[in-house]
Design an enzyme around this catalytic site. Structure first.
Site, PDB file in Angstrom:
ATOM      1  CE1 TYR A   1     -29.297 -81.267  29.626  1.00 27.12           C
ATOM      2  CE2 TYR A   1     -27.403 -79.819  29.819  1.00 27.12           C
ATOM      3  CZ  TYR A   1     -28.647 -80.221  30.249  1.00 27.12           C
ATOM      4  OH  TYR A   1     -29.247 -79.587  31.301  1.00 27.12           O
TER       5      TYR A   1
ATOM      6  CG  HIS B   1     -37.203 -82.842  29.584  1.00 31.39           C
ATOM      7  ND1 HIS B   1     -36.908 -81.500  29.693  1.00 31.39           N
ATOM      8  CD2 HIS B   1     -38.493 -82.986  29.954  1.00 31.39           C
ATOM      9  CE1 HIS B   1     -37.987 -80.860  30.123  1.00 31.39           C
ATOM     10  NE2 HIS B   1     -38.961 -81.741  30.284  1.00 31.39           N
TER      11      HIS B   1
HETATM   12  O1  CA2 Z   1     -32.774 -82.560  29.627  1.00 25.48           O
HETATM   13  C1  CA2 Z   1     -33.279 -81.619  28.983  1.00 25.48           C
HETATM   14  O2  CA2 Z   1     -33.559 -81.718  27.788  1.00 25.48           O
HETATM   15  C2  CA2 Z   1     -33.527 -80.284  29.679  1.00 25.48           C
HETATM   16  O3  CA2 Z   1     -34.742 -79.750  29.157  1.00 25.48           O
HETATM   17  C3  CA2 Z   1     -32.357 -79.395  29.329  1.00 25.48           C
HETATM   18  C4  CA2 Z   1     -32.426 -78.041  30.023  1.00 25.48           C
HETATM   19  C5  CA2 Z   1     -32.632 -78.204  31.518  1.00 25.48           C
HETATM   20  O4  CA2 Z   1     -32.835 -76.931  32.110  1.00 25.48           O
HETATM   21  C6  CA2 Z   1     -33.815 -79.083  31.839  1.00 25.48           C
HETATM   22  O5  CA2 Z   1     -33.889 -79.253  33.245  1.00 25.48           O
HETATM   23  C7  CA2 Z   1     -33.688 -80.440  31.184  1.00 25.48           C
HETATM   24  C8  CA2 Z   1     -31.140 -77.275  29.778  1.00 25.48           C
HETATM   25  C9  CA2 Z   1     -30.867 -76.998  28.326  1.00 25.48           C
HETATM   26  C10 CA2 Z   1     -29.499 -76.420  28.213  1.00 25.48           C
HETATM   27  O6  CA2 Z   1     -28.860 -77.057  27.150  1.00 25.48           O
HETATM   28  C11 CA2 Z   1     -27.523 -77.034  27.111  1.00 25.48           C
HETATM   29  C12 CA2 Z   1     -26.940 -77.804  26.140  1.00 25.48           C
HETATM   30  C13 CA2 Z   1     -25.587 -77.841  26.035  1.00 25.48           C
HETATM   31  C14 CA2 Z   1     -24.798 -77.093  26.871  1.00 25.48           C
HETATM   32  C15 CA2 Z   1     -25.385 -76.310  27.838  1.00 25.48           C
HETATM   33  C16 CA2 Z   1     -26.757 -76.269  27.958  1.00 25.48           C
END
Ligand code: CA2
Length: 151
Positions: free
Chosen positions: A24, A101
């Protein structure tokens, strides 16, 4: 001045920048908010930028957007893959909906390849990190202008 673009962020996105930077990135959600505001202002718009870990809260904000927004950018995070209730709320909107996303869910685990939100979305931007949000703001502004243009 048009109504604001609502930028809604789902669960765990408050942790952005502090965990899983290989997926991310290192940009924080506050950084993303600043990027969205700058892009929106350059396009003559404002943003309402929010994050919640709670499905019902996100649904309340989608309902608020029915009257309060000219478009919605939504990163539903995990709820995109699970929430029929969020889909039902989004389907009540008549304004553009841009699903956004950071990563490219289609290139990850199989369970990320389907999102309910896509069924209501005008379009989807994914895979460009924080830049996905800037592209989504551009799409939201463009789609909203198109929707308002005289026939
Ligand atoms: O790629 C994306 O933006 C997602 O929406 C992020 C979600 C995931 O479940 C989707 O499949 C794709 C996860 C968000 C969690 O964000 C975090 C950020 C930093 C550390 C841990 C989790």
């Amino acid at each position: 001045m048009p109504k604001p673009i609502y930028v809604l962020n789902g669960p765990n996105l408050n942790l952005l920048g502090s965990r899983e930077p290989h997926i991310y990135g290192t940009t924080t959600l506050e950084d993303v908010r600043v990027l969205c505001e700058a892009r929106a202002v350059a396009l003559g718009h404002t943003v309402v930028f929010r994050q919640s870990n709670h499905e019902g809260q996100l649904i309340d904000w989608v309902q608020e957007a029915r009257q309060g927004a000219c478009a919605v950018v939504i990163n539903p995070a995990g709820y995109g893959h699970t929430s029929v209730a969020l889909l039902d709320a989004l389907k009540t909107l008549t304004i553009p909906i841009i699903e956004c996303h950071l990563s490219n869910p289609a290139a990850r685990e199989a369970f990320r390849r389907h999102t309910y939100v896509s069924l209501a979305a005008t379009g989807v931007v994914s895979g460009f990190g924080a830049h996905s949000y800037e592209l989504a703001i551009e799409a939201a502004a463009g789609q909203s202008a198109k929707a308002d243009a005289p026939a």
